[in-house]
Design a protein around this motif. Structure first.
Motif, PDB file in Angstrom:
ATOM      1  N   MET A   8      12.294 -16.734 -13.137  1.00 29.04           N
ATOM      2  CA  MET A   8      12.179 -15.315 -13.497  1.00 29.04           C
ATOM      3  C   MET A   8      11.011 -15.090 -14.458  1.00 29.04           C
ATOM      4  N   THR A   9       9.875 -15.736 -14.161  1.00 28.73           N
ATOM      5  CA  THR A   9       8.675 -15.637 -14.996  1.00 28.73           C
ATOM      6  C   THR A   9       7.715 -14.608 -14.414  1.00 28.73           C
ATOM      7  N   PRO A  10       7.186 -13.695 -15.231  1.00 23.49           N
ATOM      8  CA  PRO A  10       6.227 -12.715 -14.703  1.00 23.49           C
ATOM      9  C   PRO A  10       4.921 -13.386 -14.301  1.00 23.49           C
ATOM     10  N   VAL A  11       4.244 -12.807 -13.328  1.00 22.27           N
ATOM     11  CA  VAL A  11       2.966 -13.340 -12.878  1.00 22.27           C
ATOM     12  C   VAL A  11       1.938 -12.229 -12.814  1.00 22.27           C
ATOM     13  N   SER A  12       0.684 -12.618 -12.899  1.00 23.52           N
ATOM     14  CA  SER A  12      -0.429 -11.699 -12.699  1.00 23.52           C
ATOM     15  C   SER A  12      -1.347 -12.324 -11.660  1.00 23.52           C
ATOM     16  N   LEU A  13      -1.511 -11.662 -10.529  1.00 30.99           N
ATOM     17  CA  LEU A  13      -2.285 -12.213  -9.420  1.00 30.99           C
ATOM     18  C   LEU A  13      -3.458 -11.300  -9.088  1.00 30.99           C
ATOM     19  N   VAL A  14      -4.644 -11.866  -9.017  1.00 35.22           N
ATOM     20  CA  VAL A  14      -5.805 -11.140  -8.520  1.00 35.22           C
ATOM     21  C   VAL A  14      -6.138 -11.721  -7.150  1.00 35.22           C
ATOM     22  N   LEU A  15      -6.038 -10.898  -6.112  1.00 33.78           N
ATOM     23  CA  LEU A  15      -6.163 -11.383  -4.745  1.00 33.78           C
ATOM     24  C   LEU A  15      -7.441 -10.920  -4.059  1.00 33.78           C
ATOM     25  N   GLY A  16      -8.250 -10.145  -4.738  1.00 36.97           N
ATOM     26  CA  GLY A  16      -9.505  -9.700  -4.128  1.00 36.97           C
ATOM     27  C   GLY A  16      -9.292  -8.603  -3.104  1.00 36.97           C
ATOM     28  N   GLY A  17     -10.232  -8.454  -2.206  1.00 34.09           N
ATOM     29  CA  GLY A  17     -10.133  -7.413  -1.193  1.00 34.09           C
ATOM     30  C   GLY A  17     -11.505  -6.900  -0.805  1.00 34.09           C
ATOM     31  N   LYS A  18     -11.516  -5.837  -0.040  1.00 33.35           N
ATOM     32  CA  LYS A  18     -12.767  -5.256   0.465  1.00 33.35           C
ATOM     33  C   LYS A  18     -13.169  -4.094  -0.438  1.00 33.35           C
ATOM     34  N   ASN A  19     -14.005  -4.375  -1.433  1.00 34.49           N
ATOM     35  CA  ASN A  19     -14.393  -3.355  -2.409  1.00 34.49           C
ATOM     36  C   ASN A  19     -15.470  -2.440  -1.830  1.00 34.49           C
ATOM     37  N   GLY A 213      -3.647  -7.384  -5.410  1.00 35.72           N
ATOM     38  CA  GLY A 213      -3.072  -8.093  -6.544  1.00 35.72           C
ATOM     39  C   GLY A 213      -1.941  -7.351  -7.216  1.00 35.72           C
ATOM     40  N   VAL A 214      -1.397  -7.980  -8.233  1.00 34.64           N
ATOM     41  CA  VAL A 214      -0.308  -7.402  -9.009  1.00 34.64           C
ATOM     42  C   VAL A 214      -0.473  -7.825 -10.461  1.00 34.64           C
ATOM     43  N   GLY A 215      -0.175  -6.921 -11.385  1.00 34.71           N
ATOM     44  CA  GLY A 215      -0.303  -7.237 -12.797  1.00 34.71           C
ATOM     45  C   GLY A 215      -1.714  -6.996 -13.305  1.00 34.71           C
ATOM     46  N   GLN A 216      -1.869  -7.110 -14.614  1.00 36.05           N
ATOM     47  CA  GLN A 216      -3.157  -6.852 -15.247  1.00 36.05           C
ATOM     48  C   GLN A 216      -3.441  -7.910 -16.299  1.00 36.05           C
ATOM     49  N   TYR A 217      -4.729  -8.148 -16.534  1.00 40.62           N
ATOM     50  CA  TYR A 217      -5.127  -9.076 -17.589  1.00 40.62           C
ATOM     51  C   TYR A 217      -6.406  -8.561 -18.226  1.00 40.62           C
ATOM     52  N   GLY A 218      -6.878  -9.264 -19.254  1.00 39.86           N
ATOM     53  CA  GLY A 218      -8.084  -8.864 -19.965  1.00 39.86           C
ATOM     54  C   GLY A 218      -7.754  -8.356 -21.353  1.00 39.86           C
ATOM     55  N   ASP A 224      -0.032  -8.760 -23.239  1.00 39.51           N
ATOM     56  CA  ASP A 224       1.091  -7.907 -22.832  1.00 39.51           C
ATOM     57  C   ASP A 224       1.710  -8.369 -21.518  1.00 39.51           C
ATOM     58  N   ALA A 225       0.871  -8.912 -20.612  1.00 35.28           N
ATOM     59  CA  ALA A 225       1.362  -9.309 -19.291  1.00 35.28           C
ATOM     60  C   ALA A 225       2.438 -10.380 -19.390  1.00 35.28           C
ATOM     61  N   PHE A 226       2.332 -11.250 -20.405  1.00 35.94           N
ATOM     62  CA  PHE A 226       3.274 -12.351 -20.525  1.00 35.94           C
ATOM     63  C   PHE A 226       4.123 -12.239 -21.791  1.00 35.94           C
ATOM     64  N   SER A 227       4.224 -11.016 -22.293  1.00 33.26           N
ATOM     65  CA  SER A 227       5.098 -10.742 -23.430  1.00 33.26           C
ATOM     66  C   SER A 227       6.228  -9.834 -22.970  1.00 33.26           C
ATOM     67  N   HIS A 228       7.368  -9.983 -23.616  1.00 32.22           N
ATOM     68  CA  HIS A 228       8.512  -9.129 -23.290  1.00 32.22           C
ATOM     69  C   HIS A 228       8.669  -8.063 -24.368  1.00 32.22           C
ATOM     70  N   SER A 229       8.572  -6.817 -23.951  1.00 34.82           N
ATOM     71  CA  SER A 229       8.797  -5.709 -24.886  1.00 34.82           C
ATOM     72  C   SER A 229      10.304  -5.479 -24.989  1.00 34.82           C
ATOM     73  N   ARG A 230      10.850  -5.862 -26.113  1.00 30.18           N
ATOM     74  CA  ARG A 230      12.294  -5.792 -26.304  1.00 30.18           C
ATOM     75  C   ARG A 230      12.684  -4.423 -26.838  1.00 30.18           C
ATOM     76  N   ALA A 231      13.554  -3.721 -26.141  1.00 25.00           N
ATOM     77  CA  ALA A 231      14.014  -2.408 -26.574  1.00 25.00           C
ATOM     78  C   ALA A 231      15.053  -2.587 -27.687  1.00 25.00           C
TER      79      ALA A 231
END
Length: 274
Positions: A8-19, A213-218, A224-231
């Motif tokens: 149950m680990t979040p992932v960030s994937l950049v898959l490219g595409g036809k820009n 892709g899915v998720g964001q980085y930079g 934030d992508a791999f941190s859990h925002s606890r309510a």
């Protein structure tokens, strides 16, 4: 994603595409050509954020090709093969895959290849068909197809018929044209009058959407992508005389009292959100 799902680990994937890259009649073609050529041919085109194809009006296509040729000569000289600033394909398989794209459409610039060096010259194609392999696969090489459209609306429709890309680019001196493309297309990122530089801004997220892709980085977005925002909500046991209204059995009177209590709670200090 399959490996991460076990934990149950979040992932960030950049898959490219036809820009896509739309070049409007109003833009400065010399500047546009410099920036497009830099983004498409740097690292021998092996960049997932590089423009994958250009959409432009037929009456500026030849001028754009001329400006691209001037830019290539300025960057890499008359023979890019001899330039210390021009790269090679990363592997022989990648070289052969990209070389096969040269059979799509008509070569108007470049096209030279040397297998022993994994060298493919900066190449521009015209008369490419939508059904050609180069329009169905990510290029990841120094080949740039140019397709013509009759209007901005046709360009937007062309872009939207395909999977959502990693980036959309538009070159125009018209804020209206830029706004039209930005608001009527969907992509991981968007950039006007330049290419690939959006990834240099750490205050902007980098990532795809849908097939790109899915998720964001930079910058902080990576954290934030791999941190859990606890309510966290800290309450006390006071005012039970009001909160009891949420308990059954329910009646119309309770509903009215609950609406009244809700309006008061917006200005009270009954709880704190951390």
């Amino acid at each position: 994603m399959q490996a991460a799902a076990k934990h149950m680990t979040p992932v960030s994937l950049v898959l490219g595409g036809k820009n896509p890259c739309y070049v409007d009649k109003s833009c400065d073609l010399s500047v546009a050509a410099h920036r497009i050529a830099w983004a498409r041919f740097i690292n021998a085109g092996q960049n997932s954020l590089a423009p994958e194809y250009v959409l432009c009006h037929l009456d500026i296509r030849d001028s754009l090709i001329h400006e691209l040729e001037m830019s290539i000569h300025e960057f890499y000289g008359k023979n890019p093969q001899d330039s210390q600033h021009y790269g090679r394909m990363a592997s022989l398989d990648q070289y052969r895959r990209v070389k096969n794209f040269l059979s799509c459409g008509q070569v108007v610039l470049g096209g030279q290849t040397v297998e022993r060096e994994r060298y493919i010259a900066p190449t521009v194609l015209i008369d490419v068909k939508e059904s050609d392999p180069i329009m169905k696969q990510e290029i990841l090489g120094p080949v740039l197809p140019i397709l013509t459209v009759e209007s901005l609306e046709e360009a937007i429709q062309f872009i939207n018929k395909r999977d959502r890309p990693l980036a959309v680019y538009v070159y125009s001196n018209s804020p209206q044209v830029i706004s039209e493309v930005m608001h009527n297309t969907s992509s991981g990122s968007f950039c006007s009058n330049d290419s690939m530089v959006q990834s240099l801004y750490t205050r902007l997220p980098c990532g795809g959407i849908g097939n790109s892709g899915v998720g964001q980085y930079g910058g902080k977005f990576s954290f934030d992508a791999f941190s859990h925002s606890r309510a966290c909500l800290l309450r006390n046991t006071a005012i039970e005389c009001v909160t009891y209204l949420r308990y059954p059995p329910y009646a119309e009177k309770q509903l009215r009292l609950m609406q009244w209590a809700t309006s008061i709670s917006r200005t009270s200090n009954w709880c704190r959100i951390l």
